[in-house]
Design a protein around this motif. Structure first.
Motif, PDB file in Angstrom:
ATOM      1  N   ILE A 140      -7.845  -9.446  -8.386  1.00  0.00           N
ATOM      2  CA  ILE A 140      -7.944 -10.794  -8.553  1.00  0.00           C
ATOM      3  C   ILE A 140      -6.537 -11.537  -8.410  1.00  0.00           C
ATOM      4  CG2 ILE A 140      -9.020 -12.988  -9.344  1.00  0.00           C
ATOM      5  CD1 ILE A 140     -11.317 -11.453 -10.229  1.00  0.00           C
ATOM      6  N   GLY A 141      -6.362 -12.251  -7.587  1.00  0.00           N
ATOM      7  CA  GLY A 141      -4.991 -13.145  -7.608  1.00  0.00           C
ATOM      8  C   GLY A 141      -4.031 -12.614  -6.572  1.00  0.00           C
ATOM      9  N   ASP A 142      -4.332 -11.304  -6.110  1.00  0.00           N
ATOM     10  CA  ASP A 142      -3.393 -10.602  -5.135  1.00  0.00           C
ATOM     11  C   ASP A 142      -3.224 -11.715  -3.776  1.00  0.00           C
ATOM     12  OD1 ASP A 142      -2.711  -8.900  -6.958  1.00  0.00           O
ATOM     13  OD2 ASP A 142      -3.786  -7.159  -5.947  1.00  0.00           O
ATOM     14  N   ILE A 143      -1.934 -11.726  -3.175  1.00  0.00           N
ATOM     15  CA  ILE A 143      -2.059 -12.416  -1.860  1.00  0.00           C
ATOM     16  C   ILE A 143      -1.823 -11.449  -0.729  1.00  0.00           C
ATOM     17  CG2 ILE A 143      -0.464 -13.599  -0.481  1.00  0.00           C
ATOM     18  CD1 ILE A 143       0.878 -14.980  -3.163  1.00  0.00           C
ATOM     19  N   ILE A 144      -2.792 -11.547   0.131  1.00  0.00           N
ATOM     20  CA  ILE A 144      -2.889 -10.810   1.501  1.00  0.00           C
ATOM     21  C   ILE A 144      -2.135 -11.580   2.577  1.00  0.00           C
ATOM     22  CG2 ILE A 144      -4.415  -9.588   3.051  1.00  0.00           C
ATOM     23  CD1 ILE A 144      -6.425  -9.655   0.859  1.00  0.00           C
ATOM     24  N   VAL A 145      -1.351 -10.909   3.136  1.00  0.00           N
ATOM     25  CA  VAL A 145      -0.533 -11.733   4.377  1.00  0.00           C
ATOM     26  C   VAL A 145      -0.328 -11.005   5.559  1.00  0.00           C
ATOM     27  CG1 VAL A 145       1.819 -11.164   3.383  1.00  0.00           C
ATOM     28  CG2 VAL A 145       1.680 -13.082   4.557  1.00  0.00           C
ATOM     29  N   ASN A 146      -0.644 -11.911   6.558  1.00  0.00           N
ATOM     30  CA  ASN A 146      -0.201 -11.308   7.853  1.00  0.00           C
ATOM     31  C   ASN A 146       1.032 -12.221   8.396  1.00  0.00           C
ATOM     32  OD1 ASN A 146      -0.669  -9.964  10.755  1.00  0.00           O
ATOM     33  ND2 ASN A 146      -1.145 -12.231  11.383  1.00  0.00           N
ATOM     34  N   LEU A 147       2.090 -11.833   8.895  1.00  0.00           N
ATOM     35  CA  LEU A 147       3.018 -12.560   9.126  1.00  0.00           C
ATOM     36  C   LEU A 147       3.482 -12.361  10.696  1.00  0.00           C
ATOM     37  CD1 LEU A 147       5.593 -11.574   6.381  1.00  0.00           C
ATOM     38  CD2 LEU A 147       4.946 -13.860   6.893  1.00  0.00           C
ATOM     39  N   ASP A 148       3.540 -11.182  11.454  1.00  0.00           N
ATOM     40  CA  ASP A 148       3.697 -11.213  12.672  1.00  0.00           C
ATOM     41  C   ASP A 148       2.928 -10.409  13.601  1.00  0.00           C
ATOM     42  OD1 ASP A 148       4.529  -8.839  11.403  1.00  0.00           O
ATOM     43  OD2 ASP A 148       5.822  -8.015  12.792  1.00  0.00           O
ATOM     44  N   LYS A 149       1.802 -10.225  13.314  1.00  0.00           N
ATOM     45  CA  LYS A 149       0.712  -9.403  14.087  1.00  0.00           C
ATOM     46  C   LYS A 149      -0.429 -10.260  14.460  1.00  0.00           C
ATOM     47  CE  LYS A 149       3.443  -5.685  14.352  1.00  0.00           C
ATOM     48  NZ  LYS A 149       3.886  -4.757  15.680  1.00  0.00           N
ATOM     49  N   LYS A 150      -1.430  -9.745  15.165  1.00  0.00           N
ATOM     50  CA  LYS A 150      -2.814 -10.323  15.153  1.00  0.00           C
ATOM     51  C   LYS A 150      -3.579 -10.222  13.973  1.00  0.00           C
ATOM     52  CE  LYS A 150      -3.298  -9.797  20.278  1.00  0.00           C
ATOM     53  NZ  LYS A 150      -4.111  -9.515  21.411  1.00  0.00           N
ATOM     54  N   ILE A 151      -4.250 -11.130  13.582  1.00  0.00           N
ATOM     55  CA  ILE A 151      -4.998 -11.147  12.324  1.00  0.00           C
ATOM     56  C   ILE A 151      -5.833 -10.046  12.038  1.00  0.00           C
ATOM     57  CG2 ILE A 151      -4.483 -13.545  12.025  1.00  0.00           C
ATOM     58  CD1 ILE A 151      -7.457 -14.037  12.927  1.00  0.00           C
ATOM     59  N   LEU A 174      -9.284  -7.769   4.257  1.00  0.00           N
ATOM     60  CA  LEU A 174     -10.176  -8.867   3.832  1.00  0.00           C
ATOM     61  C   LEU A 174     -11.694  -8.480   3.621  1.00  0.00           C
ATOM     62  CD1 LEU A 174      -8.544 -11.311   6.406  1.00  0.00           C
ATOM     63  CD2 LEU A 174      -8.078 -11.222   3.890  1.00  0.00           C
ATOM     64  N   SER A 175     -12.020  -7.436   4.431  1.00  0.00           N
ATOM     65  CA  SER A 175     -13.382  -7.016   4.543  1.00  0.00           C
ATOM     66  C   SER A 175     -13.832  -6.540   3.146  1.00  0.00           C
ATOM     67  CB  SER A 175     -13.980  -6.065   5.590  1.00  0.00           C
ATOM     68  OG  SER A 175     -12.760  -4.947   5.572  1.00  0.00           O
ATOM     69  N   ASN A 176     -12.991  -5.985   2.715  1.00  0.00           N
ATOM     70  CA  ASN A 176     -13.564  -5.355   1.183  1.00  0.00           C
ATOM     71  C   ASN A 176     -13.315  -6.198  -0.011  1.00  0.00           C
ATOM     72  OD1 ASN A 176     -13.582  -2.787   2.437  1.00  0.00           O
ATOM     73  ND2 ASN A 176     -11.524  -2.296   2.403  1.00  0.00           N
ATOM     74  N   HIS A 177     -12.716  -7.337   0.153  1.00  0.00           N
ATOM     75  CA  HIS A 177     -12.713  -8.249  -1.068  1.00  0.00           C
ATOM     76  C   HIS A 177     -13.112  -9.608  -0.645  1.00  0.00           C
ATOM     77  CE1 HIS A 177     -10.554  -4.965  -2.496  1.00  0.00           C
ATOM     78  NE2 HIS A 177      -9.724  -4.860  -1.604  1.00  0.00           N
ATOM     79  N   GLY A 194       0.180 -16.545  11.758  1.00  0.00           N
ATOM     80  CA  GLY A 194       0.455 -16.235  10.573  1.00  0.00           C
ATOM     81  C   GLY A 194      -0.970 -16.632   9.455  1.00  0.00           C
ATOM     82  N   MET A 195      -1.026 -15.782   8.445  1.00  0.00           N
ATOM     83  CA  MET A 195      -2.127 -16.215   7.532  1.00  0.00           C
ATOM     84  C   MET A 195      -2.014 -15.594   6.220  1.00  0.00           C
ATOM     85  SD  MET A 195      -6.412 -14.967   8.291  1.00  0.00           S
ATOM     86  CE  MET A 195      -7.422 -15.179   7.465  1.00  0.00           C
ATOM     87  N   ILE A 196      -2.480 -16.458   5.141  1.00  0.00           N
ATOM     88  CA  ILE A 196      -2.181 -16.138   3.965  1.00  0.00           C
ATOM     89  C   ILE A 196      -3.624 -16.279   3.141  1.00  0.00           C
ATOM     90  CG2 ILE A 196      -0.927 -16.376   1.463  1.00  0.00           C
ATOM     91  CD1 ILE A 196       1.578 -17.637   3.498  1.00  0.00           C
ATOM     92  N   SER A 197      -3.912 -15.203   2.342  1.00  0.00           N
ATOM     93  CA  SER A 197      -5.115 -15.299   1.578  1.00  0.00           C
ATOM     94  C   SER A 197      -4.825 -14.789   0.349  1.00  0.00           C
ATOM     95  CB  SER A 197      -6.500 -14.607   2.149  1.00  0.00           C
ATOM     96  OG  SER A 197      -6.524 -15.128   3.489  1.00  0.00           O
ATOM     97  N   ARG A 198      -5.874 -15.144  -0.810  1.00  0.00           N
ATOM     98  CA  ARG A 198      -5.713 -14.582  -2.126  1.00  0.00           C
ATOM     99  C   ARG A 198      -6.971 -14.193  -2.516  1.00  0.00           C
ATOM    100  NH1 ARG A 198      -3.239 -18.173  -7.281  1.00  0.00           N
ATOM    101  NH2 ARG A 198      -2.630 -16.271  -8.384  1.00  0.00           N
ATOM    102  N   ILE A 199      -7.037 -12.919  -2.918  1.00  0.00           N
ATOM    103  CA  ILE A 199      -8.293 -12.212  -3.534  1.00  0.00           C
ATOM    104  C   ILE A 199      -8.972 -13.235  -4.735  1.00  0.00           C
ATOM    105  CG2 ILE A 199      -9.237 -10.080  -4.543  1.00  0.00           C
ATOM    106  CD1 ILE A 199      -7.149  -8.728  -3.028  1.00  0.00           C
ATOM    107  N   THR A 200     -10.222 -13.661  -4.547  1.00  0.00           N
ATOM    108  CA  THR A 200     -11.023 -14.225  -5.612  1.00  0.00           C
ATOM    109  C   THR A 200     -12.093 -13.356  -6.205  1.00  0.00           C
ATOM    110  OG1 THR A 200     -12.332 -15.136  -4.107  1.00  0.00           O
ATOM    111  CG2 THR A 200     -10.486 -16.452  -4.452  1.00  0.00           C
TER     112      THR A 200
END
Length: 614
Positions: free
Chosen positions: A568-579, A586-589, A604-610
């Motif tokens: 929990i709290g880790d950041i998942i990021v996509n910077l330069d590719k398709k999401i 993302l599907s596992n958490h 570009g997409m930034i998510s955080r594990i809850t």
């Protein structure tokens, strides 16, 4: 018409050429012998991916490329010296002074206001929104900032690795070296784009100069300049090549235009300065791209062959004809010898190390050998056929324009044979440059001639605008890969990558300032990595998801090298590719969306594990 050589020619030219060809043949045979031995005796050599194998390869490449660079520098230095000495001598003979560059620039702006506005607008569009964080530049930029902006005039390993340390049978040791030298003075990407814009404008102006000198009178006027510039600038190949700095076709086209202008000057005047200039640009040009040699050797060989045919047809005349191996064709002799120079260089610098590594040829699996033609190809083909018919019926003599047209066709066939020929691709930029010159030549012959008084200046200008608009509109209507779509895609991708990277940096700093750990998870397939910019983000650990193994591996920071379990709290990021690249993560958490640049799949997409799924 070809002028006779000047009286200053050294008598040792033919003997020097013979000795050089003998030496090159011997080196080529030795290189082929070494290549054959490697093919049959791999077991006697260290395994390529072992430490001893990598050391052997590195030593070989460093030694051979250093020797090649020294010889190239000596040759270019000699040619530059001869150009300077002979120009000084020729100016003294004609007692004339060249015009000031500033005066010429001011005069051009006054005479061509619309074209000047076009150049300025194009330059602004090139610079606007340009970022380092884009495609191949990602691999070069970190090497530029390692010295904290104070290590000017130092060699950049990333440029050298890209060009002189390849083992995939590619051979373009001087590609990107304009950027390499430019990086000694500045690493600001917008300055690089200004330099790229200057290259493009230089190509356009040199094209006009070539057309002006092609005929006995200077015909290319304001309307021709506008027509040629519009067609050259607004094409998919130009949009891709010049709105980003990673493509060597830009430099290749500039060197080619310098080459054919020098060649044309020598054919008309016989000056030694132009002879040495032609040799200089050809020697540099053959090393910019694998198939670039065709642009520099096909014209002299075809002109030489045309003269041979012409002389044979005149053998019944009593007047003695010059031998094809006389000093009259000295430039063609030397330019033709570039074939052996290139072959020798390729064997020693590319074939031998690539055979040792046995990686396979670059893009061999992606080569489709497709052909995609556009309107300009058909216009070019029409001009070529018309000129060929005129030559066949003896209404025209085979000239330099016909020679470069043959070079363009040879270049197109080479692209088709090695990869594919797509008229809209940046790879076809040299071909499109020659096609544009031919279209402008037609305009000069039938519209812009001084003798054509039936059309006034304003009507000609409107005609040039309408003609270029029709051709550009037809390009957009008949192809999917258009200039507008290319530029929009490039700017769009740069915008979302830059914005997401900046947002990730701010989010990471906020989390760290709040007292929490910053752990960032990316996909292994992202261009970004610890060595490519992510090390500047204030994280505790940088983790890569490896899809092939379905594991998370710590690449940098706390726990480096260990297997990681997301929390929990880790950041998942996509910077330069398709999401969809981060969908498996993302599907596992359960995650909370923090930032998304746009609603498309290219974002570009930034998510955080809850919450972590068991």
């Amino acid at each position: 018409m070809r002028h006779a050589p000047t009286a200053f020619e050294p008598t040792q030219s033919s003997e020097l050429l013979k000795r050089m060809l003998i030496a090159l043949t011997g080196i080529s045979l030795l290189g082929l012998g070494l290549w054959t031995w490697i093919q049959q005796n791999h077991s006697f050599l260290p395994v390529p991916d072992s430490k001893s194998g990598e050391a052997l390869l590195s030593q070989y490449q460093e030694l051979t490329h250093d020797i090649w660079l020294i010889l190239l520098l000596l040759a270019t230095g000699y040619l530059i010296n001869r150009i300077y000495v002979n120009k000084k001598r020729e100016r003294a003979q004609i007692d004339s002074k060249p015009g000031s560059p500033v005066e010429s620039c001011v005069q051009f702006i006054r005479n061509n206001p619309i074209t000047t506005v076009l150049f300025a607008a194009y330059t602004v569009a090139m610079i606007s929104g340009t970022t380092y964080l884009f495609r191949d530049i990602l691999g070069w930029y970190p090497d530029l900032v390692q010295g904290y902006f104070v290590d000017n005039f130092s060699l950049r390993g990333s440029f050298i690795d890209e060009t002189m340390r390849r083992t995939d049978y590619r051979f373009f040791p001087l590609a990107h070296q304009d950027l390499h030298i430019l990086s000694w003075f500045t690493i600001h990407i917008k300055t690089w784009m200004l330099f790229s814009a200057a290259e493009l404008i230089g190509i356009a102006l040199l094209s006009i100069k070539f057309l002006n000198n092609l005929e006995s009178q200077k015909h290319a006027k304001t309307t021709t300049i506008l027509l040629l510039s519009s067609l050259l600038l607004i094409h998919p190949s130009s949009g891709t090549a010049f709105f980003h700095v990673i493509y060597c076709e830009r430099l290749l086209c500039l060197i080619f235009m310098l080459y054919i202008n020098s060649y044309l000057d020598h054919l008309k005047t016989g000056n030694l300065s132009s002879l040495y200039s032609t040799l200089l640009w050809a020697l540099i040009g053959i090393y910019i791209k694998d198939i670039a040699i065709l642009l520099f050797v096909v014209p002299p060989i075809s002109l030489w062959a045309a003269d041979a045919i012409y002389l044979r047809l005149r053998t019944k005349q009593q007047t003695p004809q010059p031998s094809l191996f006389s000093q009259r064709y000295r430039l063609e002799h030397w330019l033709s010898s570039l074939c052996l120079i290139f072959i020798c260089s390729y064997i020693v610098l590319a074939l031998v190390p690539s055979s040792y590594m046995a990686e396979g040829a670059y893009n061999a699996k992606k080569a489709t050998h497709d052909i995609v033609l556009d309107l300009r190809f058909y216009l070019f083909a029409f001009v070529v056929i018309v000129r060929a018919a005129a030559i066949a019926t003896k209404k025209k003599l085979f000239g330099l324009l016909d020679a470069i047209n043959l070079a363009a066709l040879a270049y197109a066939f080479a692209l088709f044979g090695t990869y594919k020929f797509d008229s809209t691709s940046y790879l076809s930029l040299p071909f499109q440059l020659i096609a544009t010159i031919n279209i402008a030549w037609v305009w000069v012959q039938y519209v812009d001639k001084p003798k054509n008084q039936s059309l006034r200046g304003t009507k000609k200008l409107l005609g040039a605008i309408v003609t270029s608009t029709v051709i550009i509109s037809a390009d957009h209507a008949t192809t999917q890969n258009t200039f507008a779509s290319n530029v929009i895609d490039l700017k769009f991708e740069q915008a979302y990558v830059q914005s997401t990277y900046e947002k990730l940096d701010r989010i990471s700093r906020d989390i760290r300032n709040s007292g929490d750990d910053v752990n960032i998870i990316t996909n292994q397939k992202s261009r970004f990595s610890v060595k490519r910019h992510l090390n500047r983000i204030p994280y505790k650990s940088l983790i890569e998801y490896i899809p092939s193994k379905n594991i998370y591996l710590v690449k940098d920071g706390a726990g480096k090298g260990s297997i990681y379990m997301p929390k929990i709290g880790d950041i998942i990021v996509n910077l330069d590719k398709k999401i969809d690249l981060i969908d498996p993560i993302l599907s596992n958490h359960k995650t909370e969306l923090i930032y998304r640049h746009n609603s498309s799949d290219r974002t570009g997409m930034i998510s955080r594990i809850t919450a972590v799924q068991p």
